[in-house]
Scaffold this motif. Structure first.
Motif, PDB file in Angstrom:
ATOM      1  N   ILE A 123     -10.537 118.712  80.018  1.00 51.50           N
ATOM      2  CA  ILE A 123      -9.141 118.309  80.198  1.00 51.50           C
ATOM      3  C   ILE A 123      -8.815 118.179  81.687  1.00 51.50           C
ATOM      4  N   ARG A 124      -9.227 119.164  82.471  1.00 50.81           N
ATOM      5  CA  ARG A 124      -8.906 119.158  83.903  1.00 50.81           C
ATOM      6  C   ARG A 124      -9.578 118.012  84.650  1.00 50.81           C
ATOM      7  N   THR A 125     -10.824 117.721  84.300  1.00 51.57           N
ATOM      8  CA  THR A 125     -11.565 116.679  85.020  1.00 51.57           C
ATOM      9  C   THR A 125     -11.450 115.318  84.353  1.00 51.57           C
ATOM     10  N   ARG A 126     -10.822 115.284  83.192  1.00 51.01           N
ATOM     11  CA  ARG A 126     -10.649 114.037  82.432  1.00 51.01           C
ATOM     12  C   ARG A 126     -11.982 113.345  82.189  1.00 51.01           C
ATOM     13  N   THR A 127     -12.927 114.109  81.644  1.00 55.75           N
ATOM     14  CA  THR A 127     -14.234 113.556  81.297  1.00 55.75           C
ATOM     15  C   THR A 127     -14.448 113.664  79.796  1.00 55.75           C
ATOM     16  N   THR A 128     -15.095 112.656  79.243  1.00 50.23           N
ATOM     17  CA  THR A 128     -15.313 112.642  77.788  1.00 50.23           C
ATOM     18  C   THR A 128     -16.787 112.570  77.417  1.00 50.23           C
ATOM     19  N   GLU A 129     -17.677 112.609  78.401  1.00 54.99           N
ATOM     20  CA  GLU A 129     -19.101 112.470  78.109  1.00 54.99           C
ATOM     21  C   GLU A 129     -19.596 113.558  77.151  1.00 54.99           C
ATOM     22  N   ALA A 130     -19.141 114.776  77.323  1.00 57.69           N
ATOM     23  CA  ALA A 130     -19.619 115.894  76.511  1.00 57.69           C
ATOM     24  C   ALA A 130     -18.709 116.197  75.321  1.00 57.69           C
ATOM     25  N   PHE A 131     -17.681 115.371  75.106  1.00 56.75           N
ATOM     26  CA  PHE A 131     -16.681 115.678  74.082  1.00 56.75           C
ATOM     27  C   PHE A 131     -17.280 115.700  72.674  1.00 56.75           C
ATOM     28  N   ASP A 132     -18.075 114.691  72.319  1.00 54.47           N
ATOM     29  CA  ASP A 132     -18.657 114.642  70.975  1.00 54.47           C
ATOM     30  C   ASP A 132     -19.602 115.817  70.737  1.00 54.47           C
ATOM     31  N   ASP A 133     -20.404 116.132  71.741  1.00 59.08           N
ATOM     32  CA  ASP A 133     -21.304 117.277  71.629  1.00 59.08           C
ATOM     33  C   ASP A 133     -20.503 118.572  71.499  1.00 59.08           C
ATOM     34  N   TRP A 134     -19.416 118.672  72.261  1.00 57.78           N
ATOM     35  CA  TRP A 134     -18.557 119.856  72.187  1.00 57.78           C
ATOM     36  C   TRP A 134     -17.952 120.004  70.791  1.00 57.78           C
ATOM     37  N   LEU A 135     -17.513 118.889  70.214  1.00 63.99           N
ATOM     38  CA  LEU A 135     -16.952 118.938  68.855  1.00 63.99           C
ATOM     39  C   LEU A 135     -17.980 119.471  67.858  1.00 63.99           C
ATOM     40  N   THR A 136     -19.203 118.967  67.959  1.00 60.35           N
ATOM     41  CA  THR A 136     -20.260 119.405  67.043  1.00 60.35           C
ATOM     42  C   THR A 136     -20.571 120.887  67.216  1.00 60.35           C
ATOM     43  N   ARG A 137     -20.737 121.324  68.461  1.00 63.22           N
ATOM     44  CA  ARG A 137     -21.031 122.737  68.714  1.00 63.22           C
ATOM     45  C   ARG A 137     -19.884 123.643  68.273  1.00 63.22           C
ATOM     46  N   SER A 138     -18.652 123.197  68.480  1.00 63.07           N
ATOM     47  CA  SER A 138     -17.499 123.999  68.071  1.00 63.07           C
ATOM     48  C   SER A 138     -17.403 124.079  66.554  1.00 63.07           C
ATOM     49  N   GLN A 139     -17.684 122.963  65.875  1.00 61.33           N
ATOM     50  CA  GLN A 139     -17.666 122.947  64.412  1.00 61.33           C
ATOM     51  C   GLN A 139     -18.738 123.889  63.871  1.00 61.33           C
ATOM     52  N   ASN A 140     -19.904 123.896  64.504  1.00 61.80           N
ATOM     53  CA  ASN A 140     -21.019 124.731  64.060  1.00 61.80           C
ATOM     54  C   ASN A 140     -20.854 126.200  64.439  1.00 61.80           C
ATOM     55  N   SER A 141     -19.862 126.517  65.256  1.00 59.27           N
ATOM     56  CA  SER A 141     -19.663 127.905  65.682  1.00 59.27           C
ATOM     57  C   SER A 141     -19.213 128.800  64.534  1.00 59.27           C
ATOM     58  N   LYS A 142     -18.640 128.196  63.512  1.00 61.04           N
ATOM     59  CA  LYS A 142     -18.142 128.926  62.327  1.00 61.04           C
ATOM     60  C   LYS A 142     -16.998 129.879  62.655  1.00 61.04           C
ATOM     61  N   ILE A 143     -16.359 129.688  63.784  1.00 52.61           N
ATOM     62  CA  ILE A 143     -15.168 130.466  64.144  1.00 52.61           C
ATOM     63  C   ILE A 143     -13.986 129.742  63.515  1.00 52.61           C
ATOM     64  N   PRO A 144     -13.313 130.340  62.529  1.00 52.13           N
ATOM     65  CA  PRO A 144     -12.302 129.617  61.742  1.00 52.13           C
ATOM     66  C   PRO A 144     -11.221 128.938  62.578  1.00 52.13           C
ATOM     67  N   GLU A 145     -10.705 129.621  63.582  1.00 54.38           N
ATOM     68  CA  GLU A 145      -9.644 129.039  64.403  1.00 54.38           C
ATOM     69  C   GLU A 145     -10.152 127.831  65.193  1.00 54.38           C
ATOM     70  N   LEU A 146     -11.355 127.929  65.695  1.00 58.74           N
ATOM     71  CA  LEU A 146     -11.943 126.837  66.460  1.00 58.74           C
ATOM     72  C   LEU A 146     -12.282 125.657  65.554  1.00 58.74           C
ATOM     73  N   VAL A 147     -12.795 125.944  64.369  1.00 56.73           N
ATOM     74  CA  VAL A 147     -13.110 124.887  63.401  1.00 56.73           C
ATOM     75  C   VAL A 147     -11.836 124.145  63.002  1.00 56.73           C
ATOM     76  N   SER A 148     -10.758 124.889  62.795  1.00 60.17           N
ATOM     77  CA  SER A 148      -9.480 124.269  62.454  1.00 60.17           C
ATOM     78  C   SER A 148      -8.990 123.381  63.599  1.00 60.17           C
ATOM     79  N   PHE A 149      -9.137 123.851  64.832  1.00 56.52           N
ATOM     80  CA  PHE A 149      -8.743 123.071  66.006  1.00 56.52           C
ATOM     81  C   PHE A 149      -9.570 121.795  66.095  1.00 56.52           C
ATOM     82  N   VAL A 150     -10.870 121.913  65.876  1.00 54.60           N
ATOM     83  CA  VAL A 150     -11.755 120.745  65.920  1.00 54.60           C
ATOM     84  C   VAL A 150     -11.372 119.741  64.838  1.00 54.60           C
TER      85      VAL A 150
END
Length: 116
Positions: free
Chosen positions: A36-63
Motif C-alpha cells: 500500500i505504501r509503495t503502491r506496488t502490485t507485483e507481489a499482490f497475487d502471490d500475497w493473496l495466495t499465501r494469505s489464503q493458505n495461511s488458514k487464519i480465519p480473519e486473514l482469509v476473510s479479508f482476502v
C-alpha cells in the motif's frame, strides 16, 4: 514497526514467539502495508495466495473481500490518484447539515456551505 516504543516492540516479539500463526499474520500484514505504501502490485497475487493458505480465519476473510473486488483493489494499489479531497468535502457538508438538522431550510444550509 518503527513507530513502536520499546514496550510495544517487546510485546510484539513475545506474541510472535508464542505463536507461529501470529508471526505469520504479522509478516503478511506488514507485507500488505508495504504494498500500500509503495503502491506496488507485483507481489499482490502471490500475497493473496499465501494469505489464503495461511488458514487464519480473519486473514482469509479479508482476502476473500479483496478478491471480490480484485480489479478495484489492484487499481488502488497501483494508481496515484486519491479521492481524499472529495471525501473531505463530503464530510464537511455532512457535518454542517447535521449541525443544522431541524433548525433551518435548504436556503440557509446553502448559504452556510458557501460561506465556509
Amino acid at each position: 514497526p518503527h513507530d513502536l516504543d520499546e514496550e510495544q516492540e517487546g510485546i510484539r516479539q513475545r506474541l510472535c514467539q508464542h505463536s507461529a500463526n501470529i508471526q505469520n499474520a504479522y509478516s503478511l500484514i506488514q507485507e500488505f502495508l508495504g504494498m500500500i505504501r509503495t503502491r506496488t502490485t507485483e507481489a499482490f497475487d502471490d500475497w493473496l495466495t499465501r494469505s489464503q493458505n495461511s488458514k487464519i480465519p480473519e486473514l482469509v476473510s479479508f482476502v476473500n473481500s479483496l478478491r471480490a473486488d480484485y480489479a478495484a483493489v489492484k487499481a488502488a494499489l497501483s494508481r496515484p490518484e486519491s479521492n481524499a479531497q472529495c471525501e473531505g468535502q463530503i464530510n464537511r457538508l455532512k457535518f454542517i447539515k447535521h449541525s443544522m438538522y431541524g433548525r433551518a431550510n435548504f436556503d440557509l444550509l446553502r448559504l452556510r456551505v458557501l460561506a465556509t
